[in-house]
Write a protein that holds these residues in place. Structure first.
Motif, PDB file in Angstrom:
ATOM      1  N   LEU A  32       0.513  -1.232   0.000  1.00 34.57           N
ATOM      2  CA  LEU A  32       0.146   0.094  -0.039  1.00 34.57           C
ATOM      3  C   LEU A  32       0.758   1.608  -0.140  1.00 34.57           C
ATOM      4  N   THR A  33       1.676   1.509   0.446  1.00 34.06           N
ATOM      5  CA  THR A  33       3.243   2.394   0.579  1.00 34.06           C
ATOM      6  C   THR A  33       3.231   2.721  -0.789  1.00 34.06           C
ATOM      7  N   ALA A  34       4.421   1.821  -1.347  1.00 31.94           N
ATOM      8  CA  ALA A  34       4.905   1.481  -1.957  1.00 31.94           C
ATOM      9  C   ALA A  34       3.789   2.253  -3.751  1.00 31.94           C
ATOM     10  N   ILE A  35       2.991   1.635  -3.634  1.00 33.02           N
ATOM     11  CA  ILE A  35       1.888   1.911  -4.391  1.00 33.02           C
ATOM     12  C   ILE A  35       1.629   3.755  -4.208  1.00 33.02           C
ATOM     13  N   ALA A  36       1.109   3.865  -2.453  1.00 36.34           N
ATOM     14  CA  ALA A  36       0.905   5.621  -2.744  1.00 36.34           C
ATOM     15  C   ALA A  36       1.973   5.978  -3.193  1.00 36.34           C
ATOM     16  N   VAL A  37       3.291   5.404  -2.381  1.00 42.84           N
ATOM     17  CA  VAL A  37       4.603   6.886  -3.151  1.00 42.84           C
ATOM     18  C   VAL A  37       4.905   6.885  -4.618  1.00 42.84           C
ATOM     19  N   GLY A  38       5.236   5.679  -4.866  1.00 38.22           N
ATOM     20  CA  GLY A  38       5.434   5.252  -6.557  1.00 38.22           C
ATOM     21  C   GLY A  38       3.870   5.966  -7.088  1.00 38.22           C
ATOM     22  N   LEU A  39       3.126   6.240  -7.223  1.00 41.56           N
ATOM     23  CA  LEU A  39       1.757   6.634  -8.147  1.00 41.56           C
ATOM     24  C   LEU A  39       2.234   8.626  -8.049  1.00 41.56           C
ATOM     25  N   GLY A  40       1.909   8.557  -6.320  1.00 43.52           N
ATOM     26  CA  GLY A  40       1.956   9.891  -5.978  1.00 43.52           C
ATOM     27  C   GLY A  40       2.870  10.445  -6.952  1.00 43.52           C
ATOM     28  N   PHE A  41       4.491  10.408  -7.253  1.00 42.92           N
ATOM     29  CA  PHE A  41       5.613  10.444  -7.919  1.00 42.92           C
ATOM     30  C   PHE A  41       5.398  10.631  -8.938  1.00 42.92           C
ATOM     31  N   LEU A  42       5.275   9.744  -9.533  1.00 40.75           N
ATOM     32  CA  LEU A  42       4.268   9.880 -10.665  1.00 40.75           C
ATOM     33  C   LEU A  42       3.930  11.260 -11.138  1.00 40.75           C
ATOM     34  N   LEU A  43       2.858  11.512 -10.366  1.00 39.67           N
ATOM     35  CA  LEU A  43       2.116  12.478 -10.583  1.00 39.67           C
ATOM     36  C   LEU A  43       2.215  13.845 -10.360  1.00 39.67           C
ATOM     37  N   ALA A  44       3.665  13.554  -9.562  1.00 43.57           N
ATOM     38  CA  ALA A  44       4.348  15.122  -8.573  1.00 43.57           C
ATOM     39  C   ALA A  44       4.385  15.086  -9.556  1.00 43.57           C
ATOM     40  N   VAL A  45       5.443  14.743 -10.708  1.00 44.08           N
ATOM     41  CA  VAL A  45       6.455  15.130 -11.250  1.00 44.08           C
ATOM     42  C   VAL A  45       6.106  16.354 -12.138  1.00 44.08           C
ATOM     43  N   PRO A  46       5.114  16.182 -12.783  1.00 46.56           N
ATOM     44  CA  PRO A  46       4.041  16.546 -14.104  1.00 46.56           C
ATOM     45  C   PRO A  46       3.581  18.260 -13.532  1.00 46.56           C
ATOM     46  N   ILE A  47       2.870  17.923 -12.087  1.00 48.93           N
ATOM     47  CA  ILE A  47       2.212  19.081 -11.371  1.00 48.93           C
ATOM     48  C   ILE A  47       3.288  19.857 -10.992  1.00 48.93           C
ATOM     49  N   GLY A  48       4.390  19.043 -10.473  1.00 46.38           N
ATOM     50  CA  GLY A  48       5.749  19.938  -9.427  1.00 46.38           C
ATOM     51  C   GLY A  48       6.177  21.723 -10.854  1.00 46.38           C
ATOM     52  N   LEU A  49       6.587  20.615 -12.177  1.00 39.54           N
ATOM     53  CA  LEU A  49       7.035  20.921 -12.977  1.00 39.54           C
ATOM     54  C   LEU A  49       6.318  22.204 -13.738  1.00 39.54           C
ATOM     55  N   PHE A  50       4.854  21.938 -13.726  1.00 35.45           N
ATOM     56  CA  PHE A  50       3.545  22.343 -13.973  1.00 35.45           C
ATOM     57  C   PHE A  50       3.716  23.854 -13.431  1.00 35.45           C
TER      58      PHE A  50
END
Lengths: 218, 240
Positions: A32-50
């Motif tokens: 559960l932790t790995a999925i949350a951090v992994g998925l969160g990271f994948l989404l966070a990179v584009p949003i953060g860059l934007f």
């Protein structure tokens, strides 16, 4: 309550006969932790860059993140339950939102921290925008981004215990089980293991952070 | 009838506004518990953090205490502490105080350490005694950071008090916990709305307190501190 007085902190015979269950709970907790951090990271990179690149978007992204972050986790899960039920999906949506908030914030702050002179120098040396981001700005932002990953991971480990209430809780399930049955052993096992897992990941990611960004620590 | 309509009906039902399980009672429990727990934690933590910061000793402990506090799952800590002390209001209270102490110690230490050493020298040069230097020079300068710690702790306490419904205490968490137990999702949702609103109110209230207690000349620093706090890896706040 009367029973609780005689109930020992831990009954090793229960632990022995339930090793499979304890292992499963631990594995589920890590998943559960790995999925949350992994998925969160994948989404966070584009949003953060934007949010970092477009000043107008940034204020909005960071204030939404800040406001959502104030919502206690149990309340956030509870707000989702009517729509997605007592399921794995509910747990992950809640968990991913929190990791997303932490990671976006740290990506923006990390990139912001790159000194203007460094950026100017890179441009002067002929870096294109993309190369400058990949080879100059992101490496310099890495310590703060890694700190975000560390905080997100440790936070998620804690939040997963709470998702036991909505049916998918890893070690939290053992804690809840102990509470419901007024039986200390599963509660202590789940509690101690989740604490140990959190500390282990905190220390481990701290080392990793130092190992991959050796320049950032005196 | 759609779901949100049912939630609105739940709020409109007078039965939910009276008695031991009514919103006013649960809200009062939650607010009182959070206020007292945060205040007691501040009373314990502030002298420790401020003195360590003033004398510049114990830095490793003061910083690490919140790193460890941040890493620990609050639900597990709450449940284990309650096992040590027993079920009810007092154990929940003790657990909340214990969780609120680390961020206050760390922030008051960091705030005091960050005060310009020249100010401290100037105060000594003017003949201020230690206690007066601490209270009249260092503390006002450290106030934005010190109060940021209390703000973090306070919001965390409101969130964790919600979990205390699981260990036999009241508060607004009762609606969520009981609602889940009875598969009454309207009640769950209503409870979650109340908890989220209270957390937001706590955040805003403590932000106002932070603003009021910070000397007028230093108020522009509050925003800077919040931005800086994010960038310093050790200080980023966890979710609860």
């Amino acid at each position: 309550m009367l029973l609780a007085a005689q109930d020992p902190w831990i009954r090793w015979d229960w632990v022995q006969s339930h090793t499979q269950r304890i292992t499963d709970a631990t594995v589920q907790h890590i998943e559960l932790t790995a999925i949350a951090v992994g998925l969160g990271f994948l989404l966070a990179v584009p949003i953060g860059l934007f949010a970092w690149r477009y000043r107008k978007g940034r204020g909005a992204v960071l204030s939404v993140a800040g406001a959502l972050y104030t919502i206690p986790s149990l309340a956030l899960f509870a707000l989702l339950v009517p729509y997605t039920g007592l399921t794995f999906v509910t747990a992950e949506i809640g968990l991913v939102s929190y990791t997303l908030l932490i990671l976006v914030r740290n990506i923006v702050v990390g990139l912001d921290g790159v000194p203007a002179e460094v950026r100017d120098a890179a441009r002067g040396m002929g870096f294109r925008t993309g190369a400058q981001l990949l080879r100059v700005e992101l490496p310099l932002a890495l310590p703060v981004i890694m700190a975000g990953v560390r905080i997100a991971t440790v936070t998620t480990i804690g939040l997963v215990t709470i998702t036991a209430l909505i049916g998918e809780g890893g070690l939290g399930q053992l804690i809840l089980d102990g509470l419901v049955r007024d039986f200390r052993t599963p509660l202590v096992v789940g509690g101690v293991l989740s604490i140990a897992l959190a500390i282990l990941c905190d220390v481990g990611l701290g080392f990793l952070q130092r190992a991959i960004t050796p320049w950032s620590h005196a | 009838m759609n779901f949100l309509g049912e939630v609105a009906r739940w709020f409109a039902d007078p039965a939910h506004w009276q008695g031991a399980n009514g919103i006013p009672t649960r809200l009062e429990e939650h607010v009182l518990m959070s206020l007292i727990a945060t205040a007691v934690a501040a009373l314990v933590a502030l002298p420790i953090g401020l003195l360590l910061g003033h004398y510049g000793v114990g830095g490793a402990i003061a910083i690490n205490i919140s790193n460890i506090g941040r890493a620990l799952p609050s639900f597990a800590i709450l449940v284990l502490l309650v096992q040590l002390v027993g079920i009810g209001a007092i154990p929940a209270f003790i657990a909340l105080v214990a969780l609120a102490i680390p961020p206050i110690v760390t922030n008051s230490f960091v705030g005091m350490r960050d005060v310009d050493p020249e100010l401290r020298d100037a105060a000594r040069g003017l003949g201020f005694r230690e206690s007066r230097t601490l209270l009249r020079v260092e503390l006002p300068n450290a106030m934005p950071v010190v109060m940021a710690g209390i703000r973090t702790a306070g919001v965390q306490v409101v969130a964790t008090a919600t979990l205390a419904a699981l260990v036999g205490w009241g508060g607004l968490g009762r609606y969520i916990v009981d609602g889940i137990a009875n598969r009454n999702f309207v009640e769950v949702f209503a409870g979650a709305v109340l908890v989220a609103l209270l957390a937001a109110a706590a955040e805003i209230g403590l932000a106002v307190l932070q603003y009021v207690l910070t000397p007028a000349g230093l108020r522009s620093r509050i925003k800077q501190e919040r931005q800086a706090a994010v960038s310093i890896q050790a200080q980023a706040e966890p979710a609860r």
